[in-house]
Every structure is written in structure tokens, then in C-alpha cells.
Design an enzyme around this catalytic site. Structure first.
Site, PDB file in Angstrom:
ATOM      1  N   ALA A  58      98.928 -21.273  66.938  1.00  0.00           N
ATOM      2  CA  ALA A  58      97.774 -21.290  67.832  1.00  0.00           C
ATOM      3  C   ALA A  58      97.248 -19.905  68.190  1.00  0.00           C
ATOM      4  CB  ALA A  58      98.132 -22.032  69.121  1.00  0.00           C
ATOM      5  N   TYR A  59      98.019 -18.861  67.933  1.00  0.00           N
ATOM      6  CA  TYR A  59      97.592 -17.527  68.361  1.00  0.00           C
ATOM      7  C   TYR A  59      96.369 -17.060  67.578  1.00  0.00           C
ATOM      8  CZ  TYR A  59     102.023 -17.061  70.916  1.00  0.00           C
ATOM      9  OH  TYR A  59     103.083 -17.219  71.776  1.00  0.00           O
ATOM     10  N   THR A  60      95.336 -16.718  68.306  1.00  0.00           N
ATOM     11  CA  THR A  60      94.066 -16.199  67.765  1.00  0.00           C
ATOM     12  C   THR A  60      93.586 -17.008  66.565  1.00  0.00           C
ATOM     13  OG1 THR A  60      95.281 -14.462  66.542  1.00  0.00           O
ATOM     14  CG2 THR A  60      94.357 -13.861  68.670  1.00  0.00           C
ATOM     15  N   GLY A  62      95.008 -18.587  64.234  1.00  0.00           N
ATOM     16  CA  GLY A  62      95.700 -18.409  62.962  1.00  0.00           C
ATOM     17  C   GLY A  62      95.676 -16.985  62.451  1.00  0.00           C
TER      18      GLY A  62
END
Length: 368
Positions: A58-60, A62
Site C-alpha cells: 500500500a505504500y505510495t 506500489g
């Protein structure tokens, strides 16, 4: 001081005491590091001897996984790097099976993460957040299947209730599944509630605490000072309007902690960030602390956090100002009530030194 490595929980996986958080890799969320800056952060951490990298699908959107995988490949570090990533969050919109912790999503999410990371396995795969629906039996069976398939080496849980973690570990033990090696949880001077249950559970049942947000979302980083309540800035100000509970840090109690941390840092001649990181990393049950930065100077300062010890008197001051409330039933577990169980006798679990720590130092003596 050179980087020191410890095993993660009851596993044989050796990780740096300070892990590099890649949540700042990418600017899609309105803050973070561009690719050039992220590569510089990665290089600085590797040059310092770090081997533990934390990211999530979920971070940025992908970007974090994609860049991290590229940086590791560019330096040919896949065998040396310990990659941790997470699943749970929905990146596809209103499709209930592209998020959560059900078997269908776990398998889908891992395949997507492996593709972005450019690898055929991850060293540590972590459930990101309890979905309130999926039974731990399904989660642990699925994770064990992925370990047996060679796609995952070790498994962990993040942001779950303590009863859920305990049930999951019991299921793994009873059924012979891969056990939980780590609990990734928020912990800092301004958020200490995991001390009630998670730390005792982790220490007793082999799950090392992997700390996220050790600087209280930046409140303890040195950007904020005791007189700044009305003139704040930085990431916490950027996300002030969010409903994410992880960013709700502006209150009177926390400003008092900031004030005391500032005094202790002056007394030690160290930055506020270094003192806050040192305190959290040397707490009982902590296996590794995730540090994140957007600038190399920040990361370099953080990497010096374990080069000193906090004297007992100064540590006590930090402990007192940040001590969490003790709600029921934990209020019944202190000496005030426990004395009624022991009859006033002094009773302990094991004498000091019963299970001495193992610390391997030195270089290979050779055979000639």
C-alpha cells in the site's frame, strides 16, 4: 559503532537493530522522497551495514516496493537484503476481495508484491491490519502454505488485537505451521500501550517487536519543541486533517513529553531523535526499530542512535513523563493485588542470568 544484528523473535533470521522504512519512497502522498533522494537514503543505510528493509504493497501506491526492489537489484544485494513487506490494504477500489486478510487476497497480494519487488520470495511477510473478519486459522494456514511454496521465509502480524496474535501463534504451534516471528506495532515515548500485553506476549511466545513510528510520526524528531504548540509544521501539520489515528499526536500530554525529551537530549549532547530512538530500541522485547527519512542528513542522525547509553536517571525522567495509564484489568497485576496471591512472599519466574543472552563477537580465527 558498527551495525549489530540480532535474531528476529525465535527465528534464525538475523536483522539490523535499525530497519530502513521505505514508506517515504515516493511522493504520491504529498510528502516523501523522490527517486534520487530515496536511492541516496538506501545507499547510506547499506553503507552503514543495515540489512533490514520494510515496505508494504500500500505504500505510495506500489512505488515504495518498486523502487526498493530496483535499488536492491542494482547493487546485487538480494541474498544479503532482508525484505519485509505487508498485505491487507485495498488498492483496487470497491472490490472486497482485493483487500483484507482472506486467503484469496493474501495470495493475490503476495504475487503482486513479488512482481513489484523483482524477486521470487520475501524474507518476512506481514499482515498489515486486522480486518475484523478473517479467522486467524485461515491466515496462518495460508501463510504457512506460502512458506512451504518457497515464496515467503518468515511471517508476522501488524496492528492486530493481542488476543488475535495469541490465537494465531497458538494455532501455528498446535498445527505445525510457520510461527509468528515478529509483531510490527506502533511504539514510542508518546505511544506506549503495547507494554500492557504485546511485549509480554512477544517475549514469552517468540515474537520480537518490530517498532513503527518510533518518533511519534515526527513529533519526537526535533522538528517540534515545547513552545511550538501553536506554530507547528512538518508531516504532522500536512496530515492534520486526516482521520488516521496514527497521526493524532498534538495534545497536552505529548507536548510535556517533547519538553522533557528536549531537556534530556541537551543533557546528553544528542539530538532529540537519537534519544527517542535509543529509548525505544533498548526497551524489553524490541527486536528492531524502523527508521524512515526523506533526507540523508536525517537518516545519518538516526543511524547514530545506538552509539550511546541513556543513564538511569535520565531514562527514569523519560519513563515518568511518558508513563501510560494503567486501565483495568492491568491495574490488578501489580504488587498491590499480587501480594494477596503470594501471601507477601517474594516470588519470581527465573533468577537473573538463568537464560543468559548470546552475543557472538570477533573474527574468524582461521585454520592455519
Amino acid at each position: 559503532m558498527g551495525m549489530i544484528y540480532y535474531t528476529l523473535g525465535n527465528s534464525g533470521l538475523k536483522v539490523s537493530r535499525l530497519a530502513l522504512g521505505a514508506m517515504t519512497f515516493g511522493t504520491e502522498w504529498g510528502w516523501g522522497a523522490d527517486k534520487t533522494s530515496a536511492r541516496a537514503l538506501f545507499d547510506t543505510y547499506v553503507e552503514a551495514g543495515g540489512n533490514f528493509f520494510d515496505t508494504a504493497d500500500a505504500y505510495t501506491g506500489g512505488t515504495s516496493e518498486t523502487w526498493l526492489g530496483a535499488f536492491i537489484a542494482e547493487k546485487g544485494l538480494r541474498d544479503r537484503a532482508v525484505i519485509s513487506t505487508k498485505f491487507s490494504m485495498n488498492l483496487e477500489g470497491p472490490d472486497p476481495n482485493t483487500g483484507g486478510n482472506g486467503r484469496k487476497n493474501i495470495v493475490r497480494a503476495l504475487d503482486a508484491s513479488l512482481k513489484r519487488l523483482g524477486t521470487d520470495y520475501v524474507d518476512l511477510y506481514i499482515l498489515h491490519c486486522w480486518d475484523r473478519l478473517t479467522p486467524p486459522e485461515e491466515v496462518m494456514r495460508t501463510l504457512d502454505d506460502l512458506v512451504r511454496a518457497g515464496k515467503v521465509r518468515h511471517v508476522g502480524l501488524s496492528d492486530v488485537p493481542a488476543w488475535y496474535a495469541s490465537r494465531a501463534q497458538a494455532v501455528a504451534e498446535f498445527r505445525g505451521y510457520e510461527p509468528i516471528s515478529t509483531l510490527q506495532l506502533e511504539y514510542s515515548l508518546v505511544e506506549r500501550n503495547i507494554e500492557h500485553e504485546f511485549m509480554p506476549f512477544g517475549a514469552r511466545y517468540g515474537a520480537g517487536i518490530m517498532v513503527w513510528s518510533p518518533l511519534g510520526s515526527g513529533l519526537l524528531s526535533g522538528k517540534y519543541h515545547s513552545g511550538d504548540a501553536q506554530k507547528v509544521g512538518g508531516r504532522l501539520e500536512t496530515v492534520r486533517g486526516t482521520t488516521n489515528p496514527g497521526f493524532q499526536k498534538f495534545n497536552d500530554r505529548n507536548w510535556a513529553i517533547v519538553a522533557e525529551l528536549e531537556k534530556v537530549s541537551v543533557a546528553l549532547g544528542r539530538s532529540m531523535a537519537q534519544v527517542a530512538l535509543n529509548w525505544v530500541t533498548t526497551q524489553p522485547g524490541v527486536a528492531s526499530t524502523i527508521i524512515g527519512a526523506t533526507r540523508v542528513e536525517q537518516l545519518q542522525d538516526n543511524l547514530g542512535a545506538l552509539d550511546f547509553e541513556i543513564p538511569t536517571e535520565l531514562r527514569s525522567r523519560l519513563e515518568l513523563v511518558s508513563r501510560p495509564a494503567v486501565p483495568f484489568p492491568y491495574s490488578f497485576f501489580g504488587s498491590e493485588i499480587q501480594g494477596g496471591i503470594t501471601g507477601g512472599a517474594t516470588v519470581g519466574s527465573k533468577p537473573s542470568g538463568y537464560h543468559p543472552d548470546v552475543l557472538v563477537e570477533g573474527t574468524y580465527a582461521g585454520v592455519s
